[in-house]
Design a protein around this motif. Structure first.
Motif, PDB file in Angstrom:
ATOM      1  N   ASP A 132      34.776  44.682  48.334  1.00  7.99           N
ATOM      2  CA  ASP A 132      34.605  45.781  47.445  1.00  7.99           C
ATOM      3  C   ASP A 132      36.052  45.897  46.577  1.00  7.99           C
ATOM      4  N   ALA A 133      37.184  45.528  47.078  1.00  2.58           N
ATOM      5  CA  ALA A 133      38.576  45.844  46.466  1.00  2.58           C
ATOM      6  C   ALA A 133      38.598  45.237  45.365  1.00  2.58           C
ATOM      7  N   ALA A 134      38.003  43.933  45.196  1.00  2.00           N
ATOM      8  CA  ALA A 134      37.988  43.227  43.817  1.00  2.00           C
ATOM      9  C   ALA A 134      37.163  43.971  42.660  1.00  2.00           C
ATOM     10  N   LEU A 135      36.263  44.708  43.113  1.00  5.58           N
ATOM     11  CA  LEU A 135      35.281  45.617  42.243  1.00  5.58           C
ATOM     12  C   LEU A 135      36.172  46.639  41.494  1.00  5.58           C
ATOM     13  N   PHE A 136      36.781  47.219  42.419  1.00  2.00           N
ATOM     14  CA  PHE A 136      37.513  48.427  41.718  1.00  2.00           C
ATOM     15  C   PHE A 136      38.716  48.138  41.208  1.00  2.00           C
ATOM     16  N   ASP A 137      39.496  46.814  41.551  1.00  2.00           N
ATOM     17  CA  ASP A 137      40.570  46.147  40.780  1.00  2.00           C
ATOM     18  C   ASP A 137      39.994  45.958  39.497  1.00  2.00           C
ATOM     19  N   TYR A 138      38.808  45.343  39.265  1.00  3.20           N
ATOM     20  CA  TYR A 138      38.221  44.979  38.134  1.00  3.20           C
ATOM     21  C   TYR A 138      38.073  46.042  37.266  1.00  3.20           C
ATOM     22  N   ILE A 139      37.657  47.131  37.735  1.00  2.00           N
ATOM     23  CA  ILE A 139      37.401  48.304  36.945  1.00  2.00           C
ATOM     24  C   ILE A 139      38.643  48.721  36.255  1.00  2.00           C
ATOM     25  N   ALA A 140      39.574  48.950  37.039  1.00  2.00           N
ATOM     26  CA  ALA A 140      40.884  49.378  36.715  1.00  2.00           C
ATOM     27  C   ALA A 140      41.396  48.610  35.691  1.00  2.00           C
ATOM     28  N   PHE A 141      41.414  47.219  35.893  1.00  2.00           N
ATOM     29  CA  PHE A 141      41.839  46.420  34.821  1.00  2.00           C
ATOM     30  C   PHE A 141      41.057  46.468  33.576  1.00  2.00           C
ATOM     31  N   ARG A 142      39.672  46.529  33.802  1.00  2.00           N
ATOM     32  CA  ARG A 142      38.876  46.971  32.312  1.00  2.00           C
ATOM     33  C   ARG A 142      39.404  48.183  31.752  1.00  2.00           C
ATOM     34  N   ARG A 143      39.575  49.195  32.500  1.00  2.00           N
ATOM     35  CA  ARG A 143      40.269  50.567  31.876  1.00  2.00           C
ATOM     36  C   ARG A 143      41.425  50.348  31.118  1.00  2.00           C
ATOM     37  N   ASP A 144      42.298  49.670  31.673  1.00  2.00           N
ATOM     38  CA  ASP A 144      43.402  49.361  30.986  1.00  2.00           C
ATOM     39  C   ASP A 144      43.486  48.435  29.632  1.00  2.00           C
ATOM     40  N   VAL A 145      42.791  47.241  29.784  1.00  2.00           N
ATOM     41  CA  VAL A 145      42.827  46.617  28.737  1.00  2.00           C
ATOM     42  C   VAL A 145      41.523  47.117  27.501  1.00  2.00           C
ATOM     43  N   GLU A 146      40.781  47.670  27.896  1.00  2.00           N
ATOM     44  CA  GLU A 146      39.719  47.933  26.943  1.00  2.00           C
ATOM     45  C   GLU A 146      40.168  49.276  26.280  1.00  2.00           C
ATOM     46  N   ALA A 147      40.885  50.120  26.952  1.00  2.00           N
ATOM     47  CA  ALA A 147      41.353  51.460  26.344  1.00  2.00           C
ATOM     48  C   ALA A 147      42.489  50.878  25.021  1.00  2.00           C
ATOM     49  N   MET A 148      43.242  50.023  25.368  1.00  2.00           N
ATOM     50  CA  MET A 148      44.190  49.415  24.508  1.00  2.00           C
ATOM     51  C   MET A 148      43.297  48.776  23.517  1.00  2.00           C
ATOM     52  N   ALA A 149      42.206  47.870  23.708  1.00  2.00           N
ATOM     53  CA  ALA A 149      41.503  47.415  22.577  1.00  2.00           C
ATOM     54  C   ALA A 149      40.777  48.228  21.514  1.00  2.00           C
ATOM     55  N   ALA A 150      40.197  49.473  22.317  1.00  2.00           N
ATOM     56  CA  ALA A 150      39.669  50.558  21.722  1.00  2.00           C
ATOM     57  C   ALA A 150      40.550  51.243  20.497  1.00  2.00           C
TER      58      ALA A 150
END
Length: 256
Positions: free
Chosen positions: A94-112
């Motif tokens: 599960d740790a990978a899941l929440f790290d994945y979401i945190a990664f997406r939040r950082d990168v996709e916020a920048m992309a938006a």
């Protein structure tokens, strides 16, 4: 002095460079079928021998693949982005899941933010069109369609940010998401309240992008993925509670 005469570039070399750039920019996607040889030579304005030479070189480089009876396709060049052993670790912890979401939040916020500032009118029209399809899928209550369009929506934003490295990294990440390595997105679309919340969040992202409001687009993506993180944490905790209750019931039954 080590200077050499400049010679005109071979046509096949120009074709190779053009197709390479289309793949690099994400315009030609992994698994996408190319036009027939006749159509492609017409579109590029080159002879078939020159086109065949270019295709042979791109196949040697592993960028194009020929499927007998089906045609020429862009290779699944992202397929080996993560070793299988690492993929299995992602799926089990599960740790990978929440790290994945945190990664997406950082990168996709920048992309938006980038998409709002740098995206073309066509880029934003594509994002808006996908969102309208999301509304239709929502009305039909089709979790599979909503989940598929959810991924398309987010990838379209990344594409509109026009950062080549970000695009290919995130495509590899979304391939794992589609395969259910991190979580099954359809889970998020099963409850009516959650479905409505997700649609509203995507609407807020789309509205900010269409208004070219970069700070609002960034904030909307961050709120959306924070909500996803909380919803999935609640879902996992609920599953754990159910498993504990089941085990206790089995113990009581065994003693009785």
């Amino acid at each position: 002095m080590p200077f050499q005469k400049v010679h005109p570039e071979k046509l096949s070399g120009a074709v190779v460079r053009q197709i390479e750039l289309l793949i690099l920019r994400g315009i030609l996607r992994p698994g996408e079928r190319l036009p027939s040889e006749r159509d492609l030579s017409d579109k590029l304005g080159v002879s078939r021998p020159s086109l065949r030479e270019a295709i042979a070189e791109l196949q040697d480089r592993g960028l194009l693949v020929s499927r007998p009876g089906a045609g020429l396709f862009v290779a699944e060049v992202l397929g080996a982005a993560f070793p299988e052993a690492l993929v299995q670790l992602f799926a089990r912890h599960d740790a990978a899941l929440f790290d994945y979401i945190a990664f997406r939040r950082d990168v996709e916020a920048m992309a938006a933010e980038r998409a709002a500032r740098r995206g073309s009118d066509t880029d934003l029209a594509v994002i808006d069109a996908i969102f309208r399809r999301m509304e239709t899928a929502h009305a039909k209550r089709n979790p599979a369609d909503e989940a598929r369009l959810d991924a398309e929506f987010h990838l379209a934003i990344i594409e509109a940010g026009h950062n080549l490295v970000m695009l290919h990294v995130m495509r590899a990440m979304f391939d794992l998401l589609r395969a259910g390595v991190f979580y099954n997105r359809q889970i998020m679309f099963r409850q009516r309240t959650t479905r409505a919340m997700l649609l509203d969040q995507h609407r807020a992202i789309n509205d900010a992008l269409q208004a070219r409001d970069a700070p609002a687009a960034r904030a909307a993506v961050e709120r959306h993925l924070s909500y996803v993180e909380t919803a999935l944490a609640d879902h996992l905790q609920s599953e754990r509670n159910e498993e504990i209750a089941r085990q206790r019931l089995e113990q009581v039954t065994a003693r009785g």
